[in-house]
Design a protein around this motif. Structure first.
Motif, PDB file in Angstrom:
ATOM      1  N   UNK A 174       0.845  -1.208   0.000  1.00  0.00           N
ATOM      2  CA  UNK A 174       0.000   0.000   0.000  1.00  0.00           C
ATOM      3  C   UNK A 174       0.876   1.253   0.000  1.00  0.00           C
ATOM      4  N   UNK A 175       1.974   1.196   0.735  1.00  0.00           N
ATOM      5  CA  UNK A 175       2.883   2.345   0.813  1.00  0.00           C
ATOM      6  C   UNK A 175       3.612   2.531  -0.520  1.00  0.00           C
ATOM      7  N   UNK A 176       4.072   1.428  -1.096  1.00  0.00           N
ATOM      8  CA  UNK A 176       4.760   1.499  -2.396  1.00  0.00           C
ATOM      9  C   UNK A 176       3.819   2.096  -3.439  1.00  0.00           C
ATOM     10  N   UNK A 177       2.556   1.656  -3.432  1.00  0.00           N
ATOM     11  CA  UNK A 177       1.586   2.105  -4.427  1.00  0.00           C
ATOM     12  C   UNK A 177       1.174   3.564  -4.239  1.00  0.00           C
ATOM     13  N   UNK A 178       1.480   4.147  -3.070  1.00  0.00           N
ATOM     14  CA  UNK A 178       1.223   5.574  -2.860  1.00  0.00           C
ATOM     15  C   UNK A 178       2.257   6.432  -3.587  1.00  0.00           C
ATOM     16  N   UNK A 179       3.279   5.779  -4.130  1.00  0.00           N
ATOM     17  CA  UNK A 179       4.291   6.395  -4.984  1.00  0.00           C
ATOM     18  C   UNK A 179       5.029   7.584  -4.359  1.00  0.00           C
ATOM     19  N   UNK A 180       5.670   7.357  -3.215  1.00  0.00           N
ATOM     20  CA  UNK A 180       6.586   8.404  -2.743  1.00  0.00           C
ATOM     21  C   UNK A 180       7.720   8.542  -3.749  1.00  0.00           C
ATOM     22  N   UNK A 182      10.915   8.871  -3.018  1.00  0.00           N
ATOM     23  CA  UNK A 182      12.027   8.047  -2.520  1.00  0.00           C
ATOM     24  C   UNK A 182      11.489   7.124  -1.433  1.00  0.00           C
ATOM     25  N   UNK A 183      11.779   5.838  -1.557  1.00  0.00           N
ATOM     26  CA  UNK A 183      11.421   4.859  -0.529  1.00  0.00           C
ATOM     27  C   UNK A 183      12.715   4.442   0.160  1.00  0.00           C
ATOM     28  N   UNK A 184      12.857   4.863   1.416  1.00  0.00           N
ATOM     29  CA  UNK A 184      14.072   4.597   2.187  1.00  0.00           C
ATOM     30  C   UNK A 184      13.761   3.610   3.307  1.00  0.00           C
ATOM     31  N   UNK A 185      14.594   2.610   3.425  1.00  0.00           N
ATOM     32  CA  UNK A 185      14.549   1.715   4.581  1.00  0.00           C
ATOM     33  C   UNK A 185      15.993   1.359   4.921  1.00  0.00           C
ATOM     34  N   UNK A 213      10.171  -3.015  -3.512  1.00  0.00           N
ATOM     35  CA  UNK A 213       9.849  -1.689  -4.036  1.00  0.00           C
ATOM     36  C   UNK A 213      10.231  -1.611  -5.511  1.00  0.00           C
ATOM     37  N   UNK A 214      11.449  -2.033  -5.830  1.00  0.00           N
ATOM     38  CA  UNK A 214      11.926  -1.985  -7.214  1.00  0.00           C
ATOM     39  C   UNK A 214      11.140  -2.922  -8.130  1.00  0.00           C
ATOM     40  N   UNK A 215      10.787  -4.092  -7.619  1.00  0.00           N
ATOM     41  CA  UNK A 215      10.021  -5.037  -8.429  1.00  0.00           C
ATOM     42  C   UNK A 215       8.637  -4.482  -8.761  1.00  0.00           C
ATOM     43  N   UNK A 219      10.383   2.707 -11.247  1.00  0.00           N
ATOM     44  CA  UNK A 219      10.659   4.139 -11.360  1.00  0.00           C
ATOM     45  C   UNK A 219      10.904   4.792  -9.999  1.00  0.00           C
ATOM     46  N   UNK A 220      10.550   4.107  -8.920  1.00  0.00           N
ATOM     47  CA  UNK A 220      10.682   4.678  -7.588  1.00  0.00           C
ATOM     48  C   UNK A 220      12.134   4.569  -7.106  1.00  0.00           C
TER      49      UNK A 220
END
Length: 322
Positions: A174-180, A182-185, A213-215, A219-220
């Motif tokens: 759900x977080x990935x699909x919100x398209x930030x 940059x996704x940092x962990x 996230x990449x899969x 583009x993220x």
């Protein structure tokens, strides 16, 4: 990451029993290259006033970040959502641990969005405590916060620094699909040290989260960070770099671990600026689009400027392949 100067009150804060039980460890004297001045600027005071007026929590204060004076002077504050009590007991972290209040503050996303607009931020970083007590690990709250920022400050780019969503049955999608943007962990440390430094987490789960996230959205941009000075070897750091690249991570940050209190994990050593420069060269050679490696590097330090460079590096790479 841990603190250099105590920016919080002397009020006792809840601690997880595992932390309470650790023997005291001495605080090593900091070398000259890692010292900073206490924040006193007008910009710092204005940022603090906005944060307090909105009733928000920042990781800058909770973790006692050494860069708070510099960042807040520029009105760059990293918002920490989902409360100020973490359900994990990582031995490097100065955020309070224990049992959070039930549920979430449903009005918090609105206040975060308004604060971003009021500060005039062009790039914002949102992080959180771990909330293992929630069915979704706080994923929906991240989504609502991203949506609120986009509504209040449509020109701002958004970087999130998330927990690992361990055992949360796919809620991270759900977080990935919100398209930030940059996704940092953060992986935080090398696998060998996880049991003592990050006991509630699993190295390969965190790595798989970044890969997911990449899969799901190539583009993220993805980003991850390491602390050094905890007893890791140079070879172990380079292996983590390889693992990150295998997971498609675009941006790596490497900074010095600083022991918050005597109850936290001890510093093994202070890594020299020359060693950080060497790590940066190696990381760039391994193919990271962006590298930030220095004693005072933290995940959100210079995040806006770094994002601009990250985006430019990808555009240059795409152009070179044509």
């Amino acid at each position: 990451m841990a603190n250099l100067i105590d920016l919080k009150s002397n009020t006792p804060r809840p601690r997880h029993p595992e932390k309470q039980g650790r023997p005291d460890t001495p605080l090593m004297r900091k070398p000259d290259w890692i010292r900073v001045k206490a924040p006193t600027s007008q910009g710092y005071a204005e940022t603090r006033a906005i944060v307090k007026s909105k009733g928000l929590v920042t990781v800058c204060e909770e973790a006692g970040c050494p860069n708070i004076g510099e960042c807040w002077d520029k009105k760059h504050a990293t918002m920490m959502i989902l409360g100020d009590v973490c359900t994990r007991a990582c031995s490097f972290c100065n955020v309070a641990t224990g049992k959070p209040k039930p549920g979430v503050d449903s009005d918090e996303p609105r206040r975060v969005g308004e604060a971003v607009a009021e500060m005039g931020l062009s790039h914002v970083v949102i992080t959180s405590v771990d909330r293992d007590d929630l069915e979704d690990g706080g994923a929906v709250h991240f989504v609502h916060t991203i949506q609120s920022i986009r509504a209040c400050a449509p020109g701002a780019t958004i970087e999130i620094l998330t927990p690992d969503f361990l055992r949360k049955d796919g809620w991270e999608t759900r977080v990935i699909d919100a398209k930030p943007d940059v996704f940092n962990h953060n992986l935080e440390t090398v696998p060998r040290l996880y049991l003592s430094i990050r006991p509630g987490a699993r190295y390969f789960h965190s790595l798989r989260l970044l890969q997911k996230v990449k899969d799901r959205d190539p583009s993220q941009f993805t980003k991850s960070g390491l602390m050094v000075g905890l007893g890791e070897t140079r070879e172990e750091v380079m292996q983590v770099m390889d693992d990150m690249r295998s997971a498609g991570v675009d941006f790596i940050t490497i900074g010095q671990y600083l022991q918050p209190t005597r109850k936290h994990a001890a510093i093994d050593r202070f890594v020299t600026p020359d060693e950080f420069r060497s790590y940066e060269e190696i990381a760039r050679a391994k193919g990271f689009l962006m590298v930030s490696a220095s004693p005072l590097t933290r995940s959100s330090h210079h995040a806006g400027e770094d994002f601009a460079q990250l985006r430019a590096a990808r555009e240059a790479l795409i152009a070179a392949r044509k």
